[in-house]
Design an enzyme around this catalytic site. Structure first.
Site, PDB file in Angstrom:
ATOM      1  N   LYS A  71     -10.264   1.874   8.861  1.00  0.00           N
ATOM      2  CA  LYS A  71      -9.637   1.174   9.995  1.00  0.00           C
ATOM      3  C   LYS A  71      -9.684   1.974  11.297  1.00  0.00           C
ATOM      4  O   LYS A  71      -9.690   1.388  12.373  1.00  0.00           O
ATOM      5  CB  LYS A  71      -8.198   0.775   9.658  1.00  0.00           C
ATOM      6  CG  LYS A  71      -8.121  -0.383   8.659  1.00  0.00           C
ATOM      7  CD  LYS A  71      -6.700  -0.896   8.502  1.00  0.00           C
ATOM      8  CE  LYS A  71      -6.627  -2.006   7.474  1.00  0.00           C
ATOM      9  NZ  LYS A  71      -5.300  -2.606   7.348  1.00  0.00           N
ATOM     10  N   ASN A  92      -8.982  -3.854  12.197  1.00  0.00           N
ATOM     11  CA  ASN A  92      -9.123  -4.431  10.847  1.00  0.00           C
ATOM     12  C   ASN A  92     -10.011  -5.665  10.859  1.00  0.00           C
ATOM     13  O   ASN A  92     -10.101  -6.369   9.852  1.00  0.00           O
ATOM     14  CB  ASN A  92      -7.757  -4.764  10.233  1.00  0.00           C
ATOM     15  CG  ASN A  92      -7.192  -6.063  10.753  1.00  0.00           C
ATOM     16  OD1 ASN A  92      -7.343  -6.366  11.923  1.00  0.00           O
ATOM     17  ND2 ASN A  92      -6.561  -6.825   9.886  1.00  0.00           N
ATOM     18  N   ASP A 108      -3.761  -7.513  11.911  1.00  0.00           N
ATOM     19  CA  ASP A 108      -2.612  -7.126  11.080  1.00  0.00           C
ATOM     20  C   ASP A 108      -1.294  -7.335  11.820  1.00  0.00           C
ATOM     21  O   ASP A 108      -0.297  -7.761  11.215  1.00  0.00           O
ATOM     22  CB  ASP A 108      -2.706  -5.642  10.676  1.00  0.00           C
ATOM     23  CG  ASP A 108      -3.567  -5.424   9.445  1.00  0.00           C
ATOM     24  OD1 ASP A 108      -3.791  -6.381   8.683  1.00  0.00           O
ATOM     25  OD2 ASP A 108      -4.025  -4.281   9.255  1.00  0.00           O
ATOM     26  N   ALA A 134      -0.746   0.811   8.585  1.00  0.00           N
ATOM     27  CA  ALA A 134      -0.042  -0.473   8.596  1.00  0.00           C
ATOM     28  C   ALA A 134       1.212  -0.388   9.451  1.00  0.00           C
ATOM     29  O   ALA A 134       1.548  -1.333  10.174  1.00  0.00           O
ATOM     30  CB  ALA A 134       0.311  -0.877   7.168  1.00  0.00           C
TER      31      ALA A 134
HETATM   32  P1  NAP Z   1      -1.605   4.804   4.887  1.00  0.00           P
HETATM   33  O1  NAP Z   1      -2.140   4.777   6.281  1.00  0.00           O
HETATM   34  O2  NAP Z   1      -2.257   5.650   3.853  1.00  0.00           O
HETATM   35  O3  NAP Z   1      -0.037   5.242   5.020  1.00  0.00           O
HETATM   36  C1  NAP Z   1       0.713   5.429   3.835  1.00  0.00           C
HETATM   37  C2  NAP Z   1       2.196   5.600   4.179  1.00  0.00           C
HETATM   38  O4  NAP Z   1       2.926   5.707   2.945  1.00  0.00           O
HETATM   39  C3  NAP Z   1       2.539   6.849   4.981  1.00  0.00           C
HETATM   40  O5  NAP Z   1       3.694   6.599   5.740  1.00  0.00           O
HETATM   41  C4  NAP Z   1       2.834   7.867   3.871  1.00  0.00           C
HETATM   42  O6  NAP Z   1       3.716   8.905   4.272  1.00  0.00           O
HETATM   43  C5  NAP Z   1       3.542   7.012   2.859  1.00  0.00           C
HETATM   44  N1  NAP Z   1       3.375   7.512   1.498  1.00  0.00           N
HETATM   45  C6  NAP Z   1       2.274   7.434   0.718  1.00  0.00           C
HETATM   46  N2  NAP Z   1       2.502   8.003  -0.477  1.00  0.00           N
HETATM   47  C7  NAP Z   1       3.790   8.465  -0.431  1.00  0.00           C
HETATM   48  C8  NAP Z   1       4.612   9.170  -1.363  1.00  0.00           C
HETATM   49  N3  NAP Z   1       4.177   9.505  -2.595  1.00  0.00           N
HETATM   50  N4  NAP Z   1       5.862   9.491  -0.996  1.00  0.00           N
HETATM   51  C9  NAP Z   1       6.335   9.172   0.218  1.00  0.00           C
HETATM   52  N5  NAP Z   1       5.598   8.499   1.163  1.00  0.00           N
HETATM   53  C10 NAP Z   1       4.339   8.178   0.826  1.00  0.00           C
HETATM   54  O7  NAP Z   1      -1.564   3.343   4.248  1.00  0.00           O
HETATM   55  P2  NAP Z   1      -1.429   1.952   5.039  1.00  0.00           P
HETATM   56  O8  NAP Z   1      -2.767   1.429   5.360  1.00  0.00           O
HETATM   57  O9  NAP Z   1      -0.450   2.163   6.129  1.00  0.00           O
HETATM   58  O10 NAP Z   1      -0.828   0.995   3.884  1.00  0.00           O
HETATM   59  C11 NAP Z   1       0.525   1.099   3.471  1.00  0.00           C
HETATM   60  C12 NAP Z   1       0.859  -0.063   2.546  1.00  0.00           C
HETATM   61  O11 NAP Z   1       0.780  -1.293   3.275  1.00  0.00           O
HETATM   62  C13 NAP Z   1      -0.082  -0.241   1.352  1.00  0.00           C
HETATM   63  O12 NAP Z   1       0.667  -0.638   0.228  1.00  0.00           O
HETATM   64  C14 NAP Z   1      -0.992  -1.374   1.778  1.00  0.00           C
HETATM   65  O13 NAP Z   1      -1.523  -2.107   0.683  1.00  0.00           O
HETATM   66  C15 NAP Z   1      -0.006  -2.228   2.566  1.00  0.00           C
HETATM   67  N6  NAP Z   1      -0.660  -3.132   3.526  1.00  0.00           N
HETATM   68  C16 NAP Z   1      -0.408  -4.466   3.402  1.00  0.00           C
HETATM   69  C17 NAP Z   1      -0.989  -5.350   4.291  1.00  0.00           C
HETATM   70  C18 NAP Z   1      -0.719  -6.807   4.143  1.00  0.00           C
HETATM   71  O14 NAP Z   1      -1.453  -7.612   4.751  1.00  0.00           O
HETATM   72  N7  NAP Z   1       0.286  -7.218   3.398  1.00  0.00           N
HETATM   73  C19 NAP Z   1      -1.834  -4.877   5.316  1.00  0.00           C
HETATM   74  C20 NAP Z   1      -2.045  -3.505   5.424  1.00  0.00           C
HETATM   75  C21 NAP Z   1      -1.456  -2.628   4.508  1.00  0.00           C
HETATM   76  P3  NAP Z   1       3.172  10.198   5.095  1.00  0.00           P
HETATM   77  O15 NAP Z   1       2.965   9.706   6.509  1.00  0.00           O
HETATM   78  O16 NAP Z   1       4.291  11.171   4.990  1.00  0.00           O
HETATM   79  O17 NAP Z   1       1.917  10.626   4.430  1.00  0.00           O
END
Ligand code: NAP
Length: 273
Positions: A71, A92, A108, A134
């Site tokens: 992204k 996206n 998004d 996200a």
């Molecule tokens: P990302 O950029 O990898 O960010 C992940 C986030 O989760 C960060 O804030 C990270 O914290 C935190 N995190 C991950 N593992 C963790 C752990 N073990 N303990 C505590 N915090 C943790 O991912 P993203 O793209 O933002 O996606 C996040 C979620 O949103 C996913 O489940 C994805 O499938 C969902 N999503 C849904 C849609 C939809 O259309 N419904 C669209 C996009 C994303 P740190 O910053 O501290 O690393």
């Protein structure tokens, strides 16, 4: 790859097998009786430049959705005419123009906002969990909605504080264990609760009875957070609403037709195992 006379779009990522986007777009193409296709394309980081060079030369390719981990990286390969790189910081959705130009955009934020558009959030406190890609789209949409103070809970607190500053949102960045304020809306935009990640453990007691809990995680659809919120009698919104909402924005851009949203219940049934 050229596909004859049929217009098509794709979703690119690495990995990509899990993506539900083809199910959504094909459902709408079928429902509207439109000729067209929508596929998954496994594209690695090293393969991005080659992928876009090939697709820019294919007039049947309308564009692609972009998922993890591309992204941000995609910004280097497309024109950012709407300034989403500076605002949301992630693309996206890529659209091919008739002259072969590739335009990056982001659906998004709109997809996230659609299910809460009718809530009166102006000036009201909200909680956002997460500070990844996200969360950036979520915070962008909330800043446009004029919400009150944002409590941003994240494992990496500095990252959370930087995002609040970037979106000029008043509020505090706090660690994950911090108690909740009495917020009107709680959004989980982190990976917590997703298959393979630990659940998001929050004490929802401080939320008022009219609070809404919105979990954007969609695998699984029924997260522990949503189950807890429902047990408290709170209204909930699940991750399929955002997934379908962002796809709807992209579909209209790709295929120049409004998706049949009156069929959402059928689509949700198709997407729910
Ligand atoms: P990302 O950029 O990898 O960010 C992940 C986030 O989760 C960060 O804030 C990270 O914290 C935190 N995190 C991950 N593992 C963790 C752990 N073990 N303990 C505590 N915090 C943790 O991912 P993203 O793209 O933002 O996606 C996040 C979620 O949103 C996913 O489940 C994805 O499938 C969902 N999503 C849904 C849609 C939809 O259309 N419904 C669209 C996009 C994303 P740190 O910053 O501290 O690393």
């Amino acid at each position: 790859m050229t596909t004859g006379a049929i217009p098509y779009a794709e979703v690119i990522g690495d990995p990509i097998a899990h993506s539900k986007s083809p199910v959504i777009h094909k459902f709408w193409l079928d429902a509207l009786g439109l000729p067209g296709d929508y596929r998954r394309a496994h594209v690695t980081s090293e393969g991005l430049a080659d992928y876009f060079a090939r697709r820019a030369a294919d007039p049947q390719w309308r564009g692609c959705n972009v998922t993890i981990p591309h992204k941000q990286a995609v910004l280097a390969h497309v024109e950012d005419r709407g300034g989403v790189g500076d605002s949301i910081g992630a693309v996206n959705c890529v659209l091919r123009q008739p002259d072969g130009a590739l335009i990056g955009t982001n659906s998004d934020a709109a997809g996230f906002y659609a299910p809460i558009a009718d809530l009166d959030l102006a000036g009201r406190p909200v909680v956002v969990v997460g500070a990844g890609g996200a969360a950036r789209a979520v915070l962008f949409a909330l800043s446009r909605a004029g919400v009150g103070p944002v409590t941003l809970l994240n494992r990496n607190v500095l990252k959370g504080a930087a995002l609040l500053a970037h979106f000029a949102l008043a509020g505090d960045a706090l660690p994950l264990g911090a108690p909740l304020p009495p917020a009107a809306l709680l959004v989980n935009a982190s990976a917590l609760g997703m298959s393979g990640s630990p659940p998001l453990a929050l004490d929802l007691a401080p939320l008022p009875d009219d609070a809404v809990v919105y979990d954007i995680v969609y695998a699984p659809l029924e997260t522990a957070l949503l189950a807890d919120a429902r047990a408290r009698g709170l209204d909930t919104i699940d991750g399929l609403d955002m997934l379908i909402g962002q796809a709807a924005v992209a579909f209209e851009l790709f295929f120049d037709a409004a998706p049949p949203r009156e069929r959402d219940e059928d689509l949700r049934a198709l997407l729910t195992p």
